[in-house]
Design a protein around this motif. Structure first.
Motif, mmCIF file in Angstrom:
data_model
loop_
_atom_site.group_PDB
_atom_site.id
_atom_site.type_symbol
_atom_site.label_atom_id
_atom_site.label_comp_id
_atom_site.label_asym_id
_atom_site.label_seq_id
_atom_site.Cartn_x
_atom_site.Cartn_y
_atom_site.Cartn_z
ATOM 1 N N ASN A 48 53.590 42.129 37.937
ATOM 2 C CA ASN A 48 53.708 40.911 38.728
ATOM 3 C C ASN A 48 54.041 39.747 37.794
ATOM 4 O OD1 ASN A 48 53.081 39.811 41.616
ATOM 5 N ND2 ASN A 48 52.188 38.333 40.206
ATOM 6 N N HIS A 49 55.032 38.955 38.201
ATOM 7 C CA HIS A 49 55.437 37.784 37.420
ATOM 8 C C HIS A 49 55.390 36.565 38.327
ATOM 9 C CE1 HIS A 49 58.396 34.854 35.804
ATOM 10 N NE2 HIS A 49 57.818 35.174 34.654
ATOM 11 N N VAL B 269 52.849 33.297 34.364
ATOM 12 C CA VAL B 269 51.855 34.344 34.122
ATOM 13 C C VAL B 269 52.464 35.686 34.474
ATOM 14 C CG1 VAL B 269 49.579 35.240 34.744
ATOM 15 C CG2 VAL B 269 49.946 32.763 34.599
ATOM 16 N N SER C 228 51.355 39.819 34.923
ATOM 17 C CA SER C 228 50.250 40.776 35.050
ATOM 18 C C SER C 228 50.833 42.178 35.068
ATOM 19 C CB SER C 228 49.454 40.532 36.332
ATOM 20 O OG SER C 228 48.930 39.218 36.359
ATOM 21 N N TYR D 8 45.110 47.275 32.193
ATOM 22 C CA TYR D 8 45.448 46.067 32.937
ATOM 23 C C TYR D 8 45.462 44.905 31.963
ATOM 24 C CZ TYR D 8 44.841 41.878 35.742
ATOM 25 O OH TYR D 8 44.975 40.630 36.275
ATOM 26 N N ASN E 214 46.555 40.495 31.849
ATOM 27 C CA ASN E 214 47.018 39.275 32.493
ATOM 28 C C ASN E 214 47.289 38.256 31.383
ATOM 29 O OD1 ASN E 214 46.372 36.448 33.747
ATOM 30 N ND2 ASN E 214 46.877 37.776 35.469
ATOM 31 N N TYR E 215 48.563 37.858 31.252
ATOM 32 C CA TYR E 215 48.963 37.060 30.084
ATOM 33 C C TYR E 215 49.635 35.765 30.531
ATOM 34 C CZ TYR E 215 50.528 36.164 25.314
ATOM 35 O OH TYR E 215 50.712 35.614 24.061
ATOM 36 N N ASP E 216 49.213 34.668 29.909
ATOM 37 C CA ASP E 216 49.788 33.347 30.156
ATOM 38 C C ASP E 216 50.946 33.135 29.184
ATOM 39 O OD1 ASP E 216 50.434 30.732 30.567
ATOM 40 O OD2 ASP E 216 48.417 29.931 30.250
ATOM 41 N N SER F 63 42.134 41.518 29.907
ATOM 42 C CA SER F 63 42.665 42.866 29.687
ATOM 43 C C SER F 63 41.555 43.877 29.922
ATOM 44 C CB SER F 63 43.227 43.012 28.265
ATOM 45 O OG SER F 63 42.201 42.863 27.302
ATOM 46 N N THR G 95 37.908 39.292 28.675
ATOM 47 C CA THR G 95 38.196 38.265 29.672
ATOM 48 C C THR G 95 38.000 36.878 29.087
ATOM 49 O OG1 THR G 95 37.383 39.762 31.394
ATOM 50 C CG2 THR G 95 37.692 37.459 31.998
ATOM 51 N N LYS H 221 41.765 45.574 40.218
ATOM 52 C CA LYS H 221 42.688 44.897 39.315
ATOM 53 C C LYS H 221 44.144 45.120 39.730
ATOM 54 C CE LYS H 221 39.760 43.313 36.176
ATOM 55 N NZ LYS H 221 39.591 41.860 35.915
ATOM 56 N N PHE I 127 46.414 42.962 42.314
ATOM 57 C CA PHE I 127 46.741 41.564 42.049
ATOM 58 C C PHE I 127 48.011 41.184 42.806
ATOM 59 C CE2 PHE I 127 48.374 44.080 38.402
ATOM 60 C CZ PHE I 127 49.728 43.873 38.561
#
Length: 756
Positions: free
Chosen positions: A654-655, A668, A670, A686, A688-690, A699, A719, A753, A756
């Motif tokens: 997911n972007h 972000v 994911s 999993y 999730n990166y900013d 992660s 987290t 997770k 998302f």
């Protein structure tokens, strides 16, 4: 010759030992032949049993005796030698030799004794049955329950049919298939084992649990239920974590005990010792009931801890309670309650009882009553948020009452929506206005539908009244404010179809142009407070909404035409395979109504909206993109990709990009995946990166080993909490199939997770 003793006693044995069937309920998911233990002896064809209990009939069951040789050593004794076989409906007994005493009503079986019934197998060196005392004694036995094939050995089994119990001496029990070296991954060994079908309990004395032939647990008293839902220990969970308020990583152990209070009521008490903080008690009570036409579903969670890490005495006693209840009262009336209370705002961050709340700043609470009858829907609700760490002020609905009514007459549809909401900010320091808002929204719609298209006209009248509270922050300058804003929309759509062939398959392609004219007169609303109103999130359908804002505090002025062109690809079954669309709004006047400020939007056209979609059996893709009209620069986008070649493998991407080119831009990505490597191993990841700030939000990585009769899993989580601080936690679970099931944190966590 009358040998019904055999059937009576062996039937009693089956009734008692079959009660352990639920002991292996957890094997139901692994019922494949590779997981089932081997049969202790080849199955025999068992004569069919007539309906009803044979033992209860006056006429003895038909019996058949076979042997290589039949002799009569004495007047009352018969001896069958060589492949002695006893058969009657529902039972087959094999042995090398059989002696029957018709006076004492006893039967003795010697050598290679096998007992076959539809749901149980027993082998023994010797067996003696006594019809007068309704008992049976079997020596050097091995027993197996069908169809689960749970099995074990016992030096001796003594059955008392009258009391419906059995005593097994030096017994073992396992649900595991034997390995090549004849060993089993785990088994239970008992000094004595008592199975009581009347009390529905299995009690073992001097019980030892062996794993890989290593004793790992001993108890002088082992009490296990024979039913699916019964009280007993559940599998523990071990983990470590580090919260925002801690400098060091701490460990915890969860030891749950399940209480089966009734078929519809249970309770789980979890003892949770934590390093440094001390002992926490966590309790979950569940109730599912029906009274007349009403049904109730209640889950109540309570946690208490005297925190040894806290210095101040007033903060040592920490607790939380959570109530999640839903009711269906019948005749269209339902209710729903979701409520949380905590002793302090850092409770969920410090105590690992609810992983979903350990990093959030607030969580919703509500009490709602709904009534639905035909076209009528009415409701009343109280809605606010439990404030946790660093929570921003939020308005509460204390309460909100609403009613919706719709009616269709030919091509006309009438809708009436009305609600009254008390907006307040209770128990917190703030400088925000508060008010009672009453909003009426009647609408009249006329629609024509044809196979080639549709035409719809809509008229909406928005009447809103605010009764401002004099709380010292009423910045409107008035105690009562009225606003009336009408809306008019005319929308038309056409549909063109054509047949085409791609890659040897037939499809239907559509071409669907849509045009909507929307007119909303300007009404100055800058003095109105903002309670529940915001700009709409990115969605292709927002091109045709009647209000560019959510909520009721702003009704956007409009004099515009929205147009879109979409195309869909359908297979022979009418299922959508792919779609693509592009749309834009042309403005005939400036937009003067804003959320804040009074600078109007003077652009002549809106951004360009594009949507792409793909829905294949193994691949799913959906994307909505917002581009500037002059240089086609990306401003917002939301894209989601899912690849699932089979049930054992899933990848999700997911972007999300928002407000690109502004000071508040975010981006972000994911990524998550789950795969079953083989029959035993599963792994999930999993992250999730900013991308904007080059920071990792969260992660997870999980690994699970799941064999036919035991499983172990480990989940590690990283987290972000605040200011670059992270929570690093690990959870470990171990499960023995056949004894019980665990919470399966690995699968549950990654299912959450990956949504998302």
């Amino acid at each position: 010759m009358r040998l019904t003793v055999a059937f009576l006693i062996f039937t009693g044995l089956a009734m008692i030992l079959l009660s352990t069937q639920s002991f292996a309920e957890s094997l139901s998911d692994n019922s494949a032949s590779r997981c089932l233990p081997e049969l202790i002896t080849p199955l025999q064809k068992i004569p069919a049993q007539p309906s009803g209990s044979i033992a209860a009939q006056d006429t003895p069951a038909p019996q058949n005796l076979e042997a290589d040789e039949l002799t009569q050593p004495s007047t009352n004794t018969y001896q069958l030698t060589g492949a002695a076989t006893f058969k009657q409906p529902g039972l087959v007994v094999l042995s090398d030799k059989m002696l029957y005493n018709k006076t004492e009503k006893t039967a003795d079986f010697f050598g290679n004794v096998e007992l076959h019934q539809p749901q149980i197998l027993i082998t023994a060196e010797q067996a003696q049955l006594d019809e007068n005392s309704q008992t049976a004694t079997l020596k050097q036995t091995e027993y197996q329950i069908l169809p689960s094939r749970v099995y074990g050995q016992s030096k001796q089994i003594v059955i008392n049919q009258t009391n419906e119990n059995a005593q097994l001496d030096r017994a073992s029990l396992t649900a595991c298939r034997r390995q090549a070296d004849k060993s089993v991954p785990w088994d239970l060994k008992f000094g004595e084992l008592h199975i009581n079908n009347q009390t529905r309990r299995m009690v073992g004395k001097n019980t030892t649990l062996y794993f890989k032939d290593v004793p790992i647990f001993y108890t002088p008293y082992f009490d296990y239920p024979l039913d699916d839902r019964a009280s007993g220990l559940l599998f523990p969970e071990f983990g470590s974590y580090k919260s925002l308020t801690q400098d060091k990583t701490m460990s915890y152990l969860k030891l749950p005990y399940f209480f089966n209070i009734a078929p519809n009521i249970d309770d789980t008490l979890t003892v949770m010792p934590m390093t440094q903080r001390g002992l926490a008690l966590d309790n979950e009570f569940r109730y599912l009931g029906k009274h007349g036409n009403a049904t109730h579903n209640v889950v109540l969670d309570v946690t208490a801890l005297q925190d040894q890490l806290v210095v101040e005495d007033r903060l040592k006693n920490r607790w939380r309670t959570s109530l999640n209840a839903s009711q269906n009262w019948g005749k269209g009336l339902t209710s729903d309650v979701l409520w949380h209370e905590v002793s302090d705002e850092n409770f969920f961050a410090d105590i690992p009882v609810n992983p979903a709340l350990n990093t959030v700043t607030q969580t919703e609470r509500h009490i709602q009553l709904d009534y639905r009858q035909g076209n009528l829907h009415s409701y009343a609700q109280i809605l606010n948020h439990l404030r946790l760490r660093d929570a921003v002020p939020n308005y509460e609905k204390m309460p909100e009452i609403g009613i919706d009514y719709s009616r269709q007459v030919d091509h006309f549809r009438m809708d009436m929506q009305a609600n009254a909401t008390e907006f307040a900010m209770s128990n917190i320091q703030h400088s925000n206005p508060e008010a009672l808002r009453v909003h009426l929204q009647p609408a009249l719609e006329y629609q024509l539908r044809k196979p080639f298209g549709s035409l719809k006209s809509t008229i909406v009248a928005n009447q809103t009244q605010y009764q401002m509270h004099e709380n010292g922050f009423n910045n409107t300058g008035e105690s009562s404010i009225n606003r009336f804003v009408p809306q008019f929309a005319l929308k038309g759509a056409l549909m063109f179809e054509r047949q085409l062939e791609l890659f040897g398959k037939h499809y239907t392609q559509t071409l669907e142009p849509q045009v909507q004219y929307l007119y909303v007169p300007y009404e100055n609303q800058s003095n109105l407070p903002l309670f529940d109103t915001a700009t709409r999130s990115l969605a292709f359908s927002n091109l045709f909404t009647l209000n560019r804002f959510t909520g009721s505090d702003r009704i956007g002025d409009a004099n515009q035409v929205a147009s879109a062109l979409t195309s869909k690809l359908l297979n022979d079954n009418g299922r959508q395979i792919a779609d693509i669309g592009i749309g834009q709004i042309v403005y005939f006047s400036d937009r003067q109504v804003m959320l804040t400020g009074n600078i109007p939007d003077r652009s002549a056209v809106s951004d360009i909206f594009v949507k792409l979609g793909l829905n294949l059996p193994k691949l799913y893709f959906s994307s909505t993109i917002q581009l500037t009209p002059d240089d086609y620069r990306l401003t917002n986008s939301n894209s989601r990709l899912k690849w699932q070649p089979n049930q054992n493998n899933t990848v999700l991407l997911n972007h999300l990009a928002q407000n690109q080119g502004t000071n508040s831009e975010t981006e972000v990505i994911s990524l998550g995946g789950f795969t079953r490597i083989n029959h035993e191993w599963e792994v999930g990841i999993y992250a999730n990166y900013d991308l904007q700030n080059d920071q990792l939000f969260a992660s997870n990585m999980g690994l699970r080993y799941d064999s036919c009769c035991w499983a172990a899993e480990i989940v590690a989580e990283h987290t972000q909490l605040i200011n670059g601080l992270y929570n690093d936690s690990i959870q470990i679970q171990f499960e023995l199939k056949g004894i019980g099931t665990a919470n399966q944190s690995f699968k549950n966590d990654f299912a959450r997770k990956l949504n998302f």
